[in-house]
Design an enzyme around this catalytic site. Structure first.
Site, PDB file in Angstrom:
ATOM      1  N   ASP A  34     -18.971  96.575 -32.895  1.00 54.86           N
ATOM      2  CA  ASP A  34     -18.601  95.617 -33.938  1.00 54.86           C
ATOM      3  C   ASP A  34     -19.309  94.282 -33.701  1.00 54.86           C
ATOM      4  O   ASP A  34     -19.065  93.616 -32.697  1.00 54.86           O
ATOM      5  CB  ASP A  34     -17.074  95.429 -33.898  1.00 54.86           C
ATOM      6  CG  ASP A  34     -16.541  94.795 -35.169  1.00 54.86           C
ATOM      7  OD1 ASP A  34     -17.344  94.221 -35.923  1.00 54.86           O
ATOM      8  OD2 ASP A  34     -15.318  94.872 -35.395  1.00 54.86           O
ATOM      9  N   ASP A  35     -20.182  93.919 -34.599  1.00 54.08           N
ATOM     10  CA  ASP A  35     -20.907  92.633 -34.531  1.00 54.08           C
ATOM     11  C   ASP A  35     -21.914  92.570 -33.385  1.00 54.08           C
ATOM     12  O   ASP A  35     -22.238  91.473 -32.899  1.00 54.08           O
ATOM     13  CB  ASP A  35     -19.944  91.427 -34.394  1.00 54.08           C
ATOM     14  CG  ASP A  35     -19.083  91.178 -35.635  1.00 54.08           C
ATOM     15  OD1 ASP A  35     -19.128  92.000 -36.561  1.00 54.08           O
ATOM     16  OD2 ASP A  35     -18.374  90.161 -35.650  1.00 54.08           O
ATOM     17  N   CYS A  94     -17.607  93.830 -41.845  1.00 58.66           N
ATOM     18  CA  CYS A  94     -16.941  95.017 -41.290  1.00 58.66           C
ATOM     19  C   CYS A  94     -16.515  96.108 -42.282  1.00 58.66           C
ATOM     20  O   CYS A  94     -16.934  97.249 -42.173  1.00 58.66           O
ATOM     21  CB  CYS A  94     -15.706  94.598 -40.509  1.00 58.66           C
ATOM     22  SG  CYS A  94     -16.057  93.431 -39.191  1.00 58.66           S
ATOM     23  N   ARG A 137     -18.326  99.794 -42.845  1.00 53.96           N
ATOM     24  CA  ARG A 137     -17.661 101.045 -42.440  1.00 53.96           C
ATOM     25  C   ARG A 137     -17.449 101.977 -43.632  1.00 53.96           C
ATOM     26  O   ARG A 137     -17.477 103.207 -43.501  1.00 53.96           O
ATOM     27  CB  ARG A 137     -16.328 100.722 -41.755  1.00 53.96           C
ATOM     28  CG  ARG A 137     -16.552 100.171 -40.355  1.00 53.96           C
ATOM     29  CD  ARG A 137     -15.492  99.169 -39.933  1.00 53.96           C
ATOM     30  NE  ARG A 137     -16.071  98.285 -38.935  1.00 53.96           N
ATOM     31  CZ  ARG A 137     -16.077  98.544 -37.620  1.00 53.96           C
ATOM     32  NH1 ARG A 137     -15.474  99.607 -37.146  1.00 53.96           N
ATOM     33  NH2 ARG A 137     -16.674  97.725 -36.792  1.00 53.96           N
ATOM     34  N   LYS A 139     -11.477 100.984 -34.159  1.00 53.84           N
ATOM     35  CA  LYS A 139     -11.189 100.172 -35.354  1.00 53.84           C
ATOM     36  C   LYS A 139     -11.465 100.958 -36.635  1.00 53.84           C
ATOM     37  O   LYS A 139     -12.538 101.539 -36.795  1.00 53.84           O
ATOM     38  CB  LYS A 139     -12.075  98.926 -35.308  1.00 53.84           C
ATOM     39  CG  LYS A 139     -12.119  98.119 -36.586  1.00 53.84           C
ATOM     40  CD  LYS A 139     -12.788  96.787 -36.321  1.00 53.84           C
ATOM     41  CE  LYS A 139     -13.272  96.133 -37.595  1.00 53.84           C
ATOM     42  NZ  LYS A 139     -13.807  94.786 -37.344  1.00 53.84           N
ATOM     43  N   HIS A 161     -10.322  99.825 -40.359  1.00 51.20           N
ATOM     44  CA  HIS A 161     -10.701  98.758 -41.301  1.00 51.20           C
ATOM     45  C   HIS A 161     -11.018  99.207 -42.722  1.00 51.20           C
ATOM     46  O   HIS A 161     -11.799  98.574 -43.434  1.00 51.20           O
ATOM     47  CB  HIS A 161     -11.849  97.903 -40.742  1.00 51.20           C
ATOM     48  CG  HIS A 161     -11.620  96.441 -41.031  1.00 51.20           C
ATOM     49  ND1 HIS A 161     -12.423  95.434 -40.566  1.00 51.20           N
ATOM     50  CD2 HIS A 161     -10.627  95.831 -41.740  1.00 51.20           C
ATOM     51  CE1 HIS A 161     -11.957  94.274 -40.984  1.00 51.20           C
ATOM     52  NE2 HIS A 161     -10.860  94.491 -41.690  1.00 51.20           N
ATOM     53  N   SER A 179      -9.683  94.038 -37.717  1.00 50.84           N
ATOM     54  CA  SER A 179     -10.403  93.310 -36.667  1.00 50.84           C
ATOM     55  C   SER A 179      -9.462  92.758 -35.602  1.00 50.84           C
ATOM     56  O   SER A 179      -8.320  92.399 -35.889  1.00 50.84           O
ATOM     57  CB  SER A 179     -11.200  92.151 -37.274  1.00 50.84           C
ATOM     58  OG  SER A 179     -12.184  92.665 -38.140  1.00 50.84           O
ATOM     59  N   HIS A 224     -16.828  92.124 -31.208  1.00 51.06           N
ATOM     60  CA  HIS A 224     -16.254  91.170 -32.163  1.00 51.06           C
ATOM     61  C   HIS A 224     -15.370  90.199 -31.376  1.00 51.06           C
ATOM     62  O   HIS A 224     -14.674  90.612 -30.452  1.00 51.06           O
ATOM     63  CB  HIS A 224     -15.419  91.962 -33.181  1.00 51.06           C
ATOM     64  CG  HIS A 224     -15.012  91.197 -34.404  1.00 51.06           C
ATOM     65  ND1 HIS A 224     -14.146  90.132 -34.352  1.00 51.06           N
ATOM     66  CD2 HIS A 224     -15.333  91.372 -35.712  1.00 51.06           C
ATOM     67  CE1 HIS A 224     -13.958  89.677 -35.587  1.00 51.06           C
ATOM     68  NE2 HIS A 224     -14.665  90.404 -36.434  1.00 51.06           N
ATOM     69  N   ASP A 256     -21.885  97.822 -36.560  1.00 57.36           N
ATOM     70  CA  ASP A 256     -21.505  97.744 -37.985  1.00 57.36           C
ATOM     71  C   ASP A 256     -22.177  96.616 -38.754  1.00 57.36           C
ATOM     72  O   ASP A 256     -22.283  96.665 -39.962  1.00 57.36           O
ATOM     73  CB  ASP A 256     -19.978  97.669 -38.153  1.00 57.36           C
ATOM     74  CG  ASP A 256     -19.411  96.300 -37.786  1.00 57.36           C
ATOM     75  OD1 ASP A 256     -19.999  95.594 -36.934  1.00 57.36           O
ATOM     76  OD2 ASP A 256     -18.358  95.934 -38.343  1.00 57.36           O
ATOM     77  N   ASN A 257     -22.601  95.573 -38.043  1.00 57.01           N
ATOM     78  CA  ASN A 257     -23.349  94.470 -38.678  1.00 57.01           C
ATOM     79  C   ASN A 257     -23.882  93.576 -37.566  1.00 57.01           C
ATOM     80  O   ASN A 257     -23.545  93.756 -36.394  1.00 57.01           O
ATOM     81  CB  ASN A 257     -22.494  93.679 -39.681  1.00 57.01           C
ATOM     82  CG  ASN A 257     -21.188  93.155 -39.109  1.00 57.01           C
ATOM     83  OD1 ASN A 257     -20.111  93.610 -39.481  1.00 57.01           O
ATOM     84  ND2 ASN A 257     -21.255  92.204 -38.185  1.00 57.01           N
ATOM     85  N   LYS A 268     -24.735  88.124 -39.052  1.00 57.53           N
ATOM     86  CA  LYS A 268     -23.608  88.569 -39.892  1.00 57.53           C
ATOM     87  C   LYS A 268     -23.378  87.610 -41.066  1.00 57.53           C
ATOM     88  O   LYS A 268     -23.525  86.404 -40.898  1.00 57.53           O
ATOM     89  CB  LYS A 268     -22.367  88.634 -39.006  1.00 57.53           C
ATOM     90  CG  LYS A 268     -21.074  88.988 -39.708  1.00 57.53           C
ATOM     91  CD  LYS A 268     -19.937  89.131 -38.697  1.00 57.53           C
ATOM     92  CE  LYS A 268     -18.603  89.379 -39.377  1.00 57.53           C
ATOM     93  NZ  LYS A 268     -17.528  89.698 -38.414  1.00 57.53           N
TER      94      LYS A 268
HETATM   95 CA   LIG Z   1     -18.324  93.723 -37.834  1.00 55.60          CA
END
Ligand SMILES: [Ca+2]
Length: 475
Positions: free
Chosen positions: A40-41, A80, A84, A133, A135, A158, A223, A275-276, A296
């Site tokens: 994540d991130d 996010c 996803r 996660k 989301h 998150s 994240h 994811d980003n 992001k």
């Molecule tokens: Ca993310």
């Protein structure tokens, strides 16, 4: 006589069995296991083999040596939930109405009418699990167990959506930890998240070693708020952020070791990505997307282009690099093909089968004529081949950045119509629109077609092929 008869019947039985067996082999391709690891991130540069100057990731680097590294791998949107949604359904997030980052008690979530990778693989008898996660909605009707996953353990959104948020805590209820559909804890010790997810993943592999499975490990980290266990505290040269990545790398190593121990290496495709891009607003608690621009929330490549590694010994050529454009939304059709499952035909699926790229077929090209960069409902850029055209838009640039878990502030910046050659200008700095009016016109034409299809808030155009998200209480 009896003996003769028995021998004859044995021969008939054997020949039928063999013929049947052969037929079965021809009609029944091996159903590989799929392990999808999503962080994540995490930034484009935050893996050793993607050029990190100060974070060591020996397990991911080994995975790349034993498999393929993708340099031009994109997510659906630089945030996010939207990202996803694209990953799991094979569609642009706009198409299925899932945008932004859903908060607690969201009234929308993934529609019952959409099909996730897990549901597609379920038709072929796969055991399925997500640890981490989700989301795509936190109410029971939206949870993974209602959308194709047999097992779920993790956070529904998150890890910063809790009362300890540095600026917005009063708007969040206590953070729930969920197993199946049950809340099994509130305000969990986040230093243990990566370890817990890893333990669940390893147990799931062992339990399902004799049948095909789809394992989705969706780490909450890196994240913010960053948390790391004592195993990796203070271990990196990049502060807490680097420690967190080292722990994720350890987790990858544990999963690869479990596959090896259970003799599943050659039966299992493992995919690693994020994811980003990095949340640069958080300064030293964010990653790095260098040499890409921004991170992001922006449609520069730093927002959507991710480190990606795929490994399947014997099937994906070892130590190779794919520089063709591919995307998370391609995983659904590709996994479906490999499992001999049907890709849904009654709806538009944007992802394409990228097995020719993954298997290293000579001359294989990206299946995408164009890739579209949205921020929410705003079409901001389009890429075709090496060319990327930004349509005029503004974006958030952190100024100043934050520090040690505190966010900085965003300043609005503008970009006018700009054409970049990503092959010679990966950082999107040299606008060559004036030199290539015909390419600008071609990409504007592609953007126009996309607006018809998916809409654009900048022009007010409604897309023709949008599907609604799921709504709370509706079937
Ligand atoms: Ca993310």
């Amino acid at each position: 006589m009896n003996l003769h008869r028995t021998a004859t019947w044995t021969a008939i039985f054997l020949s039928l069995f063999l013929a049947g067996g052969l037929c079965l082999c021809a009609a029944e391709p091996a159903r590989p296991n799929f392990v999808l690891i999503l962080t994540d991130d995490q930034g484009y540069q935050d893996v050793g083999c993607f050029g990190s100057p100060n974070i060591k990731t020996p397990h991911l680097d080994r995975m790349a040596r034993e498999g393929m590294r993708f340099t031009d791998f994109y997510v659906g949107q630089p945030v996010c939930t939207a990202s996803r949604a694209a990953l799991l359904t094979g569609c642009y997030p706009n198409r299925i109405g899932l945008l932004g980052a859903l908060g607690p008690r969201s009234k929308v979530g993934i529609s019952d009418k959409e099909l996730t990778i897990a549901q597609v693989l379920k038709t072929r008898g796969y055991a399925t699990a997500i640890f981490g996660k989700w989301h795509l909605g936190d109410s029971p009707q939206f949870l993974p167990t209602r959308h194709g996953f047999d097992e779920y353990f993790g956070l529904p959104y998150s890890n910063d959506m809790w009362p300890n948020h540095p600026t917005n805590g009063k708007n969040y209820p206590p953070l729930p930890l969920i197993a199946g559909e049950k809340v099994v804890g509130l305000m969990p010790d986040q230093t243990q998240l990566t370890t817990w997810y890893t333990e669940h993943a390893v147990r799931f592999i062992e339990k399902n070693r004799s049948q095909p499975f789809f394992l989705y490990v969706a780490h909450n980290l890196p994240h913010v708020p960053l948390h790391v266990s004592d195993k990796f505290k203070g271990k990196s040269k990049r502060g807490l952020y680097g420690d967190v990545i080292m722990e994720i790398d350890w987790s990858v190593g544990q999963i690869l070791a479990a596959l090896k121990k259970n003799r599943l290496d050659e039966k299992t495709l493992v995919v690693f990505t994020s994811d980003n891009g990095p949340w640069l607003l958080y300064g030293n608690h964010a990653g790095s997307a260098l040499p890409l621009r921004e991170g992001k929330t922006t449609t520069f490549d730093g927002g959507l282009r991710e480190p990606c590694i795929m490994r399947w010994p014997g099937k994906i050529p070892a130590g190779t690099v794919c520089r063709e454009l591919a995307a998370t939304m391609d995983l659904l059709p590709t996994f479906a093909r490999l499992a001999a499952a049907e890709v849904p035909r009654d709806r538009i699926i944007d992802g394409k089968d990228i097995w020719p790229l993954m298997s290293g077929q000579p001359g294989a090209k990206t299946p995408h004529d164009a890739y579209f960069y949205y921020w929410d409902r705003h079409l901001q850029a389009v890429r075709s081949g090496k060319w990327k055209l930004h349509l005029p838009h503004n974006y958030d640039h952190p100024d100043p950045t934050g520090h040690d878990g505190q966010p900085g502030k965003y300043a609005k910046r503008d970009i006018s119509l700009a054409l970049f050659d990503l092959e010679t200008d990966i950082s999107e700095t040299n606008n060559v629109a004036d030199q290539h009016p015909e390419i600008v016109a071609r990409l504007q034409g592609l953007a126009g077609k996309c607006r018809d299809d998916l809409g654009d808030s900048a022009t007010g155009q409604q897309g023709k092929n949008l599907r609604p998200p799921g709504r709370l209480g509706e079937k």
